[in-house]
Design a protein around this motif. Structure first.
Motif, PDB file in Angstrom:
ATOM      1  N   ALA A  20      10.665   0.230  -0.745  1.00  0.00           N
ATOM      2  CA  ALA A  20      11.295   0.890   0.398  1.00  0.00           C
ATOM      3  C   ALA A  20      10.334   0.954   1.579  1.00  0.00           C
ATOM      4  N   GLU A  21       9.061   1.186   1.308  1.00  0.00           N
ATOM      5  CA  GLU A  21       8.061   1.193   2.374  1.00  0.00           C
ATOM      6  C   GLU A  21       7.948  -0.179   3.031  1.00  0.00           C
ATOM      7  N   LEU A  22       8.012  -1.219   2.210  1.00  0.00           N
ATOM      8  CA  LEU A  22       7.794  -2.581   2.706  1.00  0.00           C
ATOM      9  C   LEU A  22       9.039  -3.189   3.337  1.00  0.00           C
ATOM     10  N   ILE A  83       2.882  -6.102  -6.500  1.00  0.00           N
ATOM     11  CA  ILE A  83       3.655  -6.182  -5.253  1.00  0.00           C
ATOM     12  C   ILE A  83       2.752  -5.939  -4.044  1.00  0.00           C
ATOM     13  N   ALA A  84       1.880  -4.940  -4.156  1.00  0.00           N
ATOM     14  CA  ALA A  84       1.001  -4.617  -3.029  1.00  0.00           C
ATOM     15  C   ALA A  84       0.035  -5.746  -2.731  1.00  0.00           C
ATOM     16  N   GLY A  89       0.721  -6.319   2.515  1.00  0.00           N
ATOM     17  CA  GLY A  89      -0.012  -6.163   3.767  1.00  0.00           C
ATOM     18  C   GLY A  89      -1.037  -5.054   3.647  1.00  0.00           C
ATOM     19  N   LEU A  90      -1.010  -4.115   4.584  1.00  0.00           N
ATOM     20  CA  LEU A  90      -1.978  -3.031   4.578  1.00  0.00           C
ATOM     21  C   LEU A  90      -1.740  -2.012   3.473  1.00  0.00           C
ATOM     22  N   PHE A  91      -0.609  -2.093   2.783  1.00  0.00           N
ATOM     23  CA  PHE A  91      -0.382  -1.232   1.623  1.00  0.00           C
ATOM     24  C   PHE A  91      -1.216  -1.695   0.429  1.00  0.00           C
ATOM     25  N   GLY A  92      -1.665  -2.933   0.475  1.00  0.00           N
ATOM     26  CA  GLY A  92      -2.443  -3.504  -0.606  1.00  0.00           C
ATOM     27  C   GLY A  92      -3.892  -3.660  -0.223  1.00  0.00           C
ATOM     28  N   PRO A  93      -4.721  -4.167  -1.136  1.00  0.00           N
ATOM     29  CA  PRO A  93      -6.156  -4.302  -0.884  1.00  0.00           C
ATOM     30  C   PRO A  93      -6.452  -5.375   0.161  1.00  0.00           C
ATOM     31  N   GLN A  94      -7.427  -5.081   1.009  1.00  0.00           N
ATOM     32  CA  GLN A  94      -7.866  -6.028   2.029  1.00  0.00           C
ATOM     33  C   GLN A  94      -9.178  -6.706   1.638  1.00  0.00           C
ATOM     34  N   THR A  95      -9.852  -6.174   0.637  1.00  0.00           N
ATOM     35  CA  THR A  95     -11.117  -6.732   0.148  1.00  0.00           C
ATOM     36  C   THR A  95     -11.147  -6.590  -1.368  1.00  0.00           C
ATOM     37  N   PRO A 205       9.314   8.091   5.140  1.00  0.00           N
ATOM     38  CA  PRO A 205      10.691   7.599   4.985  1.00  0.00           C
ATOM     39  C   PRO A 205      10.899   6.807   3.688  1.00  0.00           C
ATOM     40  N   GLY A 206       9.879   6.073   3.237  1.00  0.00           N
ATOM     41  CA  GLY A 206      10.033   5.308   2.005  1.00  0.00           C
ATOM     42  C   GLY A 206      10.275   6.196   0.804  1.00  0.00           C
ATOM     43  N   PHE A 207       9.523   7.285   0.710  1.00  0.00           N
ATOM     44  CA  PHE A 207       9.737   8.226  -0.389  1.00  0.00           C
ATOM     45  C   PHE A 207      11.092   8.897  -0.253  1.00  0.00           C
TER      46      PHE A 207
END
Length: 219
Positions: A20-22, A83-84, A89-95, A205-207
């Motif tokens: 829902a967030e994505l 999924i993240a 995107g920024l909901f998941g790891p960047q490094t 809003p996603g929650f």
């Protein structure tokens, strides 16, 4: 396309909140828990965790389950992390370091928070908190949570979210495991930073979208 098996009134709430967030398109197959049905094997039974059709997907007979073009995952926190990492995107790891920390928070939530939080939920759901035995059980479960909640409280004293100032899948996983204990008002008041963080996560809003759909399902 991702397929998520499981009703909203289950641990499927975790990947369904993230999706829902994505705003990510996915196929939803609302498999219900067999224990909630009077006759899970009857000819009129809805698709459930004991249905032969579902057991071909997950022989464990548990929800949620995800099928991502042939990759099948059967653990809710593994599903959200997948999924993240692949769509978040920024909901998941960047490094790589962020990936390790998100995995650590997921394991922390599963091993330190979820068990005693569920004990609190089950006691309260059955009205046990009105009995001497129930009060004793709540006290034991709350004590189990105090050390991990202190860990969270100290972290959140310096950060808005688990990964700093950015809401991520780590918050979803941890908040959903702790939600079971949210009805223990006194325990939450002991940890004001945790309480504020949980409310901050749940105001998103996603929650709200996920929870509305959860409430619309039969109890």
């Amino acid at each position: 396309m991702l397929t998520i098996y499981g009703v909203y009134r289950s641990r499927a709430s975790r990947p369904l909140w993230l999706l829902a967030e994505l705003g990510l398109p996915f196929r939803h197959v609302p498999v219900i828990q067999a224990y909630r049905l009077s006759d899970a094997t009857g000819p009129d039974a809805p698709l459930n965790t004991a249905s032969p059709e579902f057991l071909k997907v997950n022989p464990l007979g548990q929800i949620p389950c995800m099928d991502a073009d042939g990759l099948v995952l059967t653990e809710s926190l593994a599903i959200t992390l997948y999924i993240a990492r692949n769509h978040g995107g920024l909901f998941g790891p960047q490094t790589p370091a962020e990936g390790a920390l998100m995995t650590q928070w997921a394991l922390f939530a599963a091993t330190s928070l979820e068990g005693p939080s569920l004990e609190i939920l089950f006691i309260q759901q059955d009205g046990g908190d009105a009995t001497r035995e129930g009060q004793a059980g709540l006290a034991i479960a709350a004590q189990k949570l105090r050390r991990p909640l202190k860990r969270l409280e100290d972290h959140l004293a310096a950060h808005d979210y688990l990964m700093g100032d950015r809401f991520t899948v780590a918050d979803i996983n941890t908040a959903e495991c702790l939600r079971y204990a949210q009805g223990h008002a006194a325990l939450m008041e002991e940890h004001p930073k945790v309480k504020a963080w949980l409310e901050r996560c749940q105001s998103r809003p996603g929650f709200q979208s996920m929870m509305q759909k959860r409430l619309e399902e039969p109890a």
